[in-house]
Motif scaffolding. Structure first.
Motif, PDB file in Angstrom:
ATOM      1  N   LEU A 130       0.833  -1.264   0.030  1.00  0.00           N
ATOM      2  CA  LEU A 130      -0.153   0.077   0.019  1.00  0.00           C
ATOM      3  C   LEU A 130       0.769   1.261  -0.151  1.00  0.00           C
ATOM      4  CD1 LEU A 130      -2.634  -1.096   2.762  1.00  0.00           C
ATOM      5  CD2 LEU A 130      -2.919  -1.082   0.254  1.00  0.00           C
ATOM      6  N   CYS A 131       2.240   1.251   0.228  1.00  0.00           N
ATOM      7  CA  CYS A 131       3.010   2.443   0.172  1.00  0.00           C
ATOM      8  C   CYS A 131       3.625   2.667  -1.211  1.00  0.00           C
ATOM      9  CB  CYS A 131       4.359   1.825   1.043  1.00  0.00           C
ATOM     10  SG  CYS A 131       3.845   1.819   3.014  1.00  0.00           S
ATOM     11  N   THR A 132       2.524   2.913  -2.015  1.00  0.00           N
ATOM     12  CA  THR A 132       2.802   3.371  -3.433  1.00  0.00           C
ATOM     13  C   THR A 132       3.405   4.637  -3.802  1.00  0.00           C
ATOM     14  OG1 THR A 132       0.596   3.791  -3.647  1.00  0.00           O
ATOM     15  CG2 THR A 132       1.153   1.726  -4.210  1.00  0.00           C
ATOM     16  N   HIS A 133       3.512   5.561  -2.569  1.00  0.00           N
ATOM     17  CA  HIS A 133       4.248   6.679  -2.902  1.00  0.00           C
ATOM     18  C   HIS A 133       5.552   6.535  -3.056  1.00  0.00           C
ATOM     19  CE1 HIS A 133       0.899   9.234  -2.396  1.00  0.00           C
ATOM     20  NE2 HIS A 133       0.604   9.134  -0.784  1.00  0.00           N
ATOM     21  N   TYR A 182       6.457  10.541   4.611  1.00  0.00           N
ATOM     22  CA  TYR A 182       5.241  10.384   3.788  1.00  0.00           C
ATOM     23  C   TYR A 182       5.497   9.307   2.728  1.00  0.00           C
ATOM     24  CZ  TYR A 182       6.476  12.445  -0.713  1.00  0.00           C
ATOM     25  OH  TYR A 182       7.158  12.672  -1.802  1.00  0.00           O
ATOM     26  N   LEU A 183       6.751   8.884   2.481  1.00  0.00           N
ATOM     27  CA  LEU A 183       6.918   7.854   1.484  1.00  0.00           C
ATOM     28  C   LEU A 183       7.070   6.510   2.272  1.00  0.00           C
ATOM     29  CD1 LEU A 183      10.023   9.027  -0.624  1.00  0.00           C
ATOM     30  CD2 LEU A 183       7.720   8.923  -1.281  1.00  0.00           C
ATOM     31  N   THR A 189      -4.874   6.565  -1.863  1.00  0.00           N
ATOM     32  CA  THR A 189      -5.358   5.986  -3.100  1.00  0.00           C
ATOM     33  C   THR A 189      -5.256   4.450  -3.137  1.00  0.00           C
ATOM     34  OG1 THR A 189      -3.148   6.424  -4.140  1.00  0.00           O
ATOM     35  CG2 THR A 189      -4.916   7.989  -4.462  1.00  0.00           C
ATOM     36  N   SER A 190      -4.306   3.818  -2.499  1.00  0.00           N
ATOM     37  CA  SER A 190      -4.125   2.555  -2.598  1.00  0.00           C
ATOM     38  C   SER A 190      -5.205   1.779  -1.538  1.00  0.00           C
ATOM     39  CB  SER A 190      -2.790   1.962  -1.928  1.00  0.00           C
ATOM     40  OG  SER A 190      -1.753   2.466  -3.021  1.00  0.00           O
TER      41      SER A 190
END
Length: 276
Positions: A130-133, A182-183, A189-190
Motif C-alpha cells: 500500500l506504500c505506493t508513494h 510520507y514515502l 489511493t491504494s
C-alpha cells in the motif's frame, strides 16, 4: 468464496512485525509468551508479515536451523497444533514458502486476504504493497518477488544468501533514515482501491508502518476503518508490542504486557483502541 477468502468464526488475534532474530532474545521470549496466551484465548491467530527480521529460504528452517530459529519454529508449531495459525509475507520474510508452512502446520496466506469473521469481512495484508508513494521501493518489491529472481536467489549457497541479507538490512536502515516520512506510509489511493474492489468491506488491517492506530474515514460513501498493527520490540527502548482481537463484540487493539516473571518493561503505546 475465492482462494484468498477464509472463514474464521470466533475470536481472532492478529499481530505483525515481530522481527524475530538471534539479536533480539527478549523480544523472542515475550512473543513466545504471547503465542501461549493466543493458544488459550483465541480461536485463530494471524501473523501478518515480518514475523522474522529476515528470511533467506525455507531450507534454512528445514535443514539444521540455528538454535534461536529452531526455538522459534517450535513455539509456532506448538501454537498451530492448538489453533489455526496463518502466516503472511512481509517485506523482510517474503521468501517464506510452503515448506515452512508444512513444517509449522500453518496456512501460508496470499499477499492480501479477505477473512469472513463475526464482524463481517476483514481485509488483512502486511501493508508494504500500500506504500505506493515510494516508487523505488515498489520497483524493488516487484523485482525481488519475481519468480525468476526468487529462483536465482534461492539457488545461491546459504552463506551467500546470509551475507546478502545482512547487506540488504544495512542498506534498508540507511534508506529509512533519509526518506521523507510520507514515502514510508500507506497511500490513501491504494487504501481506497481496496475498498473499491470490496464494496462491503468496512475494516482493513495491516502492519509494516509501525504506527498503531485505528483510522476512521469515509470512502465510497461508507464509513471505513483502517487498523495499523504495532511492531514488537522488547530489547531496546521504547519497549512495545500488541495485537488486534476480532470477535462478535467488535475489534479492539491491545498492547501486550509481558508476564511478570519476565521482568519486561511496560510497552510504550496506549492500551486499548476500539472501533465497532
Amino acid at each position: 468464496m475465492s482462494k484468498t477468502d477464509f472463514t474464521l468464526p470466533g475470536t481472532i488475534w492478529v499481530a505483525s512485525d515481530i522481527h524475530l532474530a538471534r539479536q533480539v532474545p527478549q523480544t523472542c521470549r515475550v512473543f513466545y509468551a504471547f503465542l501461549a496466551e493466543a493458544a488459550v484465548h483465541a480461536d485463530a491467530l494471524i501473523l501478518a508479515g515480518d514475523i522474522f527480521d529476515a528470511w533467506i529460504g525455507d531450507d534454512a528452517a528445514v535443514h539444521e536451523p540455528e538454535p534461536w530459529l529452531r526455538e522459534a519454529l517450535e513455539h509456532l508449531s506448538e501454537t498451530a497444533k492448538k489453533i489455526p495459525l496463518f502466516i503472511g509475507h512481509g517485506n523482510r520474510d517474503f521468501l517464506m514458502g510452503p515448506a515452512l508452512a508444512r513444517r509449522l502446520g500453518a496456512t501460508l496466506m496470499p499477499e492480501s486476504a479477505l477473512f469472513q469473521t463475526d464482524v463481517g469481512p476483514i481485509h488483512i495484508s502486511h501493508g508494504d504493497e500500500l506504500c505506493t508513494h515510494d516508487v523505488p521501493f515498489q520497483r524493488f518489491r516487484k523485482f525481488s518477488r519475481h519468480r525468476l529472481t526468487r529462483q536465482l536467489f534461492l539457488a545461491l549457497p546459504l552463506r551467500v544468501r546470509q551475507m546478502i541479507a545482512r547487506r540488504a538490512r544495512k542498506t534498508s536502515m540507511h534508506s529509512h533514515g533519509t526518506k521523507p516520512m510520507y514515502l514510508m506510509d500507506v497511500a490513501h489511493t491504494s487504501v481506497s482501491e481496496v475498498f473499491r474492489t470490496h464494496p462491503a468491506l468496512i475494516h482493513l488491517v495491516h502492519g509494516h508502518t509501525h504506527k498503531p492506530k485505528c483510522h476512521r474515514f469515509e470512502d465510497h460513501g461508507a464509513q471505513r476503518c483502517r487498523w495499523v498493527l504495532p511492531d514488537w520490540e522488547w530489547d531496546h527502548p521504547p519497549f512495545r508490542g500488541g495485537y488486534l482481537s476480532i470477535g462478535a463484540a467488535g475489534i479492539t487493539m491491545h498492547r501486550y504486557t509481558a508476564p511478570d516473571s519476565m521482568s519486561a518493561p511496560k510497552p510504550s503505546f496506549a492500551g486499548k483502541t476500539g472501533c465497532h
